[in-house]
Design a protein around this motif. Structure first.
Motif, short mmCIF file in Angstrom:
data_model
loop_
_atom_site.label_atom_id
_atom_site.label_comp_id
_atom_site.label_asym_id
_atom_site.label_seq_id
_atom_site.Cartn_x
_atom_site.Cartn_y
_atom_site.Cartn_z
N LEU A 62 0.83 -1.21 0.00
CA LEU A 62 0.00 0.00 0.00
C LEU A 62 0.87 1.26 0.00
O LEU A 62 0.58 2.22 -0.72
CB LEU A 62 -0.93 0.00 1.22
CG LEU A 62 -2.10 -0.97 1.13
CD1 LEU A 62 -2.82 -1.06 2.47
CD2 LEU A 62 -3.08 -0.54 0.03
N ALA A 63 1.93 1.22 0.78
CA ALA A 63 2.80 2.40 0.85
C ALA A 63 3.44 2.65 -0.53
O ALA A 63 3.51 3.80 -0.99
CB ALA A 63 3.88 2.18 1.91
N LEU A 64 3.87 1.59 -1.19
CA LEU A 64 4.50 1.77 -2.51
C LEU A 64 3.48 2.27 -3.53
O LEU A 64 3.79 3.12 -4.38
CB LEU A 64 5.12 0.45 -2.97
CG LEU A 64 6.35 -0.02 -2.17
CD1 LEU A 64 6.75 -1.44 -2.58
CD2 LEU A 64 7.52 0.94 -2.38
N LEU A 65 2.26 1.74 -3.47
CA LEU A 65 1.22 2.21 -4.39
C LEU A 65 0.92 3.68 -4.14
O LEU A 65 0.74 4.46 -5.08
CB LEU A 65 -0.05 1.36 -4.23
CG LEU A 65 0.02 -0.06 -4.82
CD1 LEU A 65 -1.16 -0.92 -4.32
CD2 LEU A 65 0.03 -0.03 -6.35
N GLN A 66 0.88 4.06 -2.87
CA GLN A 66 0.62 5.47 -2.55
C GLN A 66 1.74 6.35 -3.09
O GLN A 66 1.50 7.49 -3.53
CB GLN A 66 0.49 5.66 -1.03
CG GLN A 66 -0.79 5.10 -0.43
CD GLN A 66 -2.04 5.90 -0.80
OE1 GLN A 66 -1.96 6.91 -1.50
NE2 GLN A 66 -3.19 5.44 -0.35
N GLU A 67 2.97 5.83 -3.06
CA GLU A 67 4.07 6.64 -3.61
C GLU A 67 3.89 6.85 -5.11
O GLU A 67 4.16 7.92 -5.65
CB GLU A 67 5.41 5.97 -3.31
CG GLU A 67 5.84 6.28 -1.88
CD GLU A 67 7.11 5.55 -1.46
OE1 GLU A 67 7.94 5.23 -2.34
OE2 GLU A 67 7.24 5.30 -0.25
N LEU A 68 3.39 5.81 -5.78
CA LEU A 68 3.12 5.96 -7.21
C LEU A 68 2.04 7.02 -7.45
O LEU A 68 2.15 7.85 -8.36
CB LEU A 68 2.68 4.61 -7.80
CG LEU A 68 2.41 4.62 -9.30
CD1 LEU A 68 3.69 4.86 -10.10
CD2 LEU A 68 1.76 3.30 -9.74
N ALA A 69 1.00 6.98 -6.61
CA ALA A 69 -0.07 7.98 -6.75
C ALA A 69 0.49 9.39 -6.54
O ALA A 69 0.12 10.33 -7.26
CB ALA A 69 -1.20 7.71 -5.76
N GLY A 70 1.40 9.51 -5.57
CA GLY A 70 2.01 10.82 -5.31
C GLY A 70 2.86 11.25 -6.49
O GLY A 70 2.76 12.40 -6.96
N ALA A 71 3.67 10.33 -7.00
CA ALA A 71 4.59 10.68 -8.10
C ALA A 71 3.83 11.05 -9.36
O ALA A 71 4.29 11.88 -10.15
CB ALA A 71 5.52 9.50 -8.37
N THR A 72 2.67 10.44 -9.57
CA THR A 72 1.92 10.73 -10.79
C THR A 72 0.90 11.86 -10.55
O THR A 72 0.09 12.16 -11.42
CB THR A 72 1.18 9.46 -11.31
OG1 THR A 72 0.47 8.85 -10.22
CG2 THR A 72 2.16 8.45 -11.88
N ASP A 73 0.95 12.42 -9.36
CA ASP A 73 0.15 13.60 -9.02
C ASP A 73 -1.35 13.41 -9.27
O ASP A 73 -2.01 14.27 -9.88
CB ASP A 73 0.67 14.83 -9.81
CG ASP A 73 0.17 16.14 -9.18
OD1 ASP A 73 -0.21 16.10 -7.98
OD2 ASP A 73 0.12 17.15 -9.88
N VAL A 74 -1.85 12.29 -8.79
CA VAL A 74 -3.29 12.02 -8.95
C VAL A 74 -4.12 13.15 -8.33
O VAL A 74 -5.09 13.63 -8.93
CB VAL A 74 -3.64 10.67 -8.27
CG1 VAL A 74 -5.15 10.44 -8.27
CG2 VAL A 74 -2.93 9.52 -8.97
N PHE A 75 -3.71 13.58 -7.15
CA PHE A 75 -4.51 14.61 -6.48
C PHE A 75 -4.40 15.96 -7.20
O PHE A 75 -5.32 16.78 -7.16
CB PHE A 75 -4.09 14.75 -5.01
CG PHE A 75 -4.67 13.65 -4.12
CD1 PHE A 75 -5.61 12.74 -4.61
CD2 PHE A 75 -4.30 13.54 -2.79
CE1 PHE A 75 -6.16 11.74 -3.81
CE2 PHE A 75 -4.84 12.55 -1.96
CZ PHE A 75 -5.77 11.65 -2.48
N GLY A 76 -3.28 16.19 -7.86
CA GLY A 76 -3.14 17.44 -8.64
C GLY A 76 -4.17 17.45 -9.78
O GLY A 76 -4.85 18.46 -10.01
N LEU A 77 -4.28 16.33 -10.48
CA LEU A 77 -5.25 16.25 -11.58
C LEU A 77 -6.68 16.32 -11.03
O LEU A 77 -7.57 16.94 -11.63
CB LEU A 77 -5.03 14.98 -12.40
CG LEU A 77 -5.77 14.94 -13.74
CD1 LEU A 77 -5.22 15.98 -14.72
CD2 LEU A 77 -5.68 13.55 -14.39
N ARG A 78 -6.89 15.65 -9.90
CA ARG A 78 -8.21 15.72 -9.24
C ARG A 78 -8.60 17.17 -8.99
O ARG A 78 -9.71 17.61 -9.31
CB ARG A 78 -8.14 14.96 -7.90
CG ARG A 78 -9.38 15.13 -7.03
CD ARG A 78 -9.07 14.81 -5.57
NE ARG A 78 -8.13 15.78 -4.99
CZ ARG A 78 -7.60 15.68 -3.76
NH1 ARG A 78 -7.88 14.65 -3.00
NH2 ARG A 78 -6.78 16.61 -3.31
#
Ligand code: F6P
Length: 549
Positions: A62-78
């Motif tokens: 989960l931590a690694l997946l969250q890092e991917l979400a951070g790196a791909t800036d999911v929340f920025g696009l959101r």
């Protein structure tokens, strides 16, 4: 052009690849080592309790997946989406289905204009019309009360209202009949109207563009049936009382002959597959009433606000999206099953197919470069208990990894008899049993311990280790339906953001549409159609021959 590194070359991606290569523990072991995961891997949003403990993950995954979400800036696009930026790049449009459920006082700007007052003006107009039809105040041309409502639309202009009507049947005006016509196969309209009286029938023509050939063809045939069919009304003026339109295209609606006063508007920043909470939901609103429709919008909003505000580690759409990435990109899963344990959700998976597959069925990134990673999965499924006696065999003992969502409710609808209500525990026992069997399976030792002959042991062994998410709520209310749909909308968004694809266009549908228009004269008039390939030419010839026999 984006200058961010290619997804698969990001360190967060390769860290997940390394982690996957090392991770071989069976769900049996994961639970034995960490029984607390049953409580820890649960996320709550609104009325939904989402259990993701039966996944092939650890805290590290989960931590690694969250890092991917951070790196791909999911929340920025959101945030860009919620701000009304034009994140639908190829169509140069904002993506603002979330504005459809914004509260009246909210401000959501598109090109400097606050669109919320327009959204609420249409909702009010829909409510007024729905109330008039429901009360009998809106009559047909001959003064008869409207008893039948037929929605004509396809794709997002059909699947959403049809799914939600089915899901919320318990809330519908039972004295009215609702039908949904989508297929250009004349049989669809024929079966929908054959037992109806035109004088009591309202057609809702639902089409964002008002150019979709299936819908315009069916609407034209419906008008012929209304005016000139066996019980036809034989007066063009009848169209005004029996046809309304849901569209973004006032000009085409007027060209079709529908009074613009009878048009319920929405806007180009609402994608077709994200539109049933717009004017496209008019048939549903007539069925369940404006108050229940607004409760459904409140449900959507609960999840919108959660997606915007919940921290990453407790953000349900983010977590579900990441789990899909984990299986699709690191475990080779090609499909995702959605298995509701609710008869009322019988059309839910079909609805999600368009939502997910039209959004994320893409093979170029947002800059137009071919992607080197898997994108959207094949989404499939039907109500769970029926599936158990059909295709679950393959999920349990086949060779494919198929992550699945199991969706169920604690309470049946109030209307059921006591005897039928009592069946609910059996229904839900099946859901829980399947989740357990899929995750934990049955070992060869357990099979042998039952005294099974050795030559049968392999056949009766269940490998288990099949991941599922279990989504539970107290009951399938309008709000809960809105919550579920918004959950999947944002899950799809998360995945599109990570894969760096445009989840909001659908160019893949175009080629077939153009070719169908070209081929049709060859079928009807035998016209020579230049550019047909030899196989299709032969098929067309065979078709024409068969037609004449
Ligand atoms: O299939 C392509 C599509 O454009 C869908 O995205 C859309 O929901 C459907 O056709 C119907 O389009 P319209 O509402 O414009 O008739």
């Amino acid at each position: 052009m984006s200058d961010s590194p290619l997804l698969t070359r990001r360190p967060e991606w390769t860290a997940l690849e390394d982690h996957r290569a090392e991770q071989h523990a069976h769900l049996r072991e994961l639970f034995a080592e960490d029984p607390g995961r049953a409580e820890r891997y649960v996320v709550r949003v609104g009325d939904l309790r989402i259990d993701y403990s039966k996944h092939l993950i650890t805290d590290e995954t989960l931590a690694l997946l969250q890092e991917l979400a951070g790196a791909t800036d999911v929340f920025g696009l959101r945030d860009a989406m919620f701000r009304g930026e034009r994140i639908n790049l190829t169509e140069d449009r904002a993506v603002l289905h979330t504005a459809l459920r914004a509260p009246a006082g909210a401000v959501v700007e598109v090109d400097g204009e606050n669109v919320v007052p327009r959204v609420h003006a249409v909702l009010d107009k829909m409510s007024d019309f729905a109330n008039r039809v429901r009360s009998g105040e809106w009559t047909g041309h001959t003064g008869k009360r409207i008893k039948n409502v037929v929605n004509i639309g396809i794709g997002g202009s059909d699947l959403g209202p049809a799914m939600a009507y089915e899901a919320l049947r318990a809330y519908t005006a039972r004295e009215l009949t609702f039908r949904f016509v989508s297929n250009v196969d004349g049989a669809d309209l024929h079966e929908a109207v054959r037992d109806l009286d035109p004088a009591e029938t309202l057609f809702i023509v639902a089409s964002k563009t008002f150019t979709t050939i299936e819908t315009i063809t069916n609407a034209t045939s419906a008008r012929t049936w209304l005016l000139d069919g066996p019980a036809g009304l034989h007066d063009d003026k009848a169209v005004a009382r029996h046809f309304v339109a849901l569209s973004t295209n006032a000009e085409k609606v007027t060209d079709f002959g529908i009074d613009p006063d009878n048009m319920f508007e929405f806007w180009d920043w609402v994608g077709g597959r994200y539109s049933y909470d717009s004017a496209i939901g008019l048939s549903l609103m007539i069925a369940i009433g404006p108050d229940h429709f607004r409760e459904m919008l409140d449900g959507f909003r609960i999840v919108d606000e959660h997606f915007q505000n919940a921290p990453a580690e407790a953000n349900a759409p983010l977590i579900l999206g990441l789990l899909g990435v984990w299986y699709g990109n690191f475990h080779g899963a090609q499909s995702h099953a959605v298995l509701p344990y609710s008869h009322y959700l019988s059309k839910f998976t079909a609805y999600l197919q368009q939502l997910d597959m039209e959004s994320n069925g893409k093979s170029v990134d947002r800059d137009g470069n071919p992607v080197e990673w898997q994108t959207g999965p094949v989404v499939w499924g039907t109500p769970g208990t029926n599936g158990q006696h059909a295709y679950y065999q393959l999920i349990h003992q086949g060779t494919k990894l198929i992550p699945a969502d199991l969706i169920g409710f604690a309470r049946p609808i109030d209307e059921l008899s006591d005897e039928l209500k009592a069946q609910h525990d059996l229904l839900m026992a099946n859901l829980f049993a399947q989740g357990q069997a899929l995750a934990f399976g049955k070992t060869a030792e357990e099979v042998r311990a039952e005294g099974v002959a050795e030559e049968q042991v392999a056949h009766r062994t269940f490998q288990g280790n099949h991941p599922t998410t279990t989504i539970l709520a107290r009951a399938l209310t309008p709000s809960v339906l809105g919550q579920l749909v918004a959950l999947y909308e944002h899950k799809v968004f998360v995945q599109g953001a990570i894969w760096n694809i445009d989840s909001f266009d659908q160019w893949g549908v175009e080629l077939g549409k153009v070719l169908a228009k070209r081929v049709e004269p060859a079928l009807t008039e035998g016209a020579e159609v230049p550019g047909l390939d030899p196989s299709t030419t032969a098929l067309v010839a065979a078709y024409r021959e068969l037609k004449e026999v």
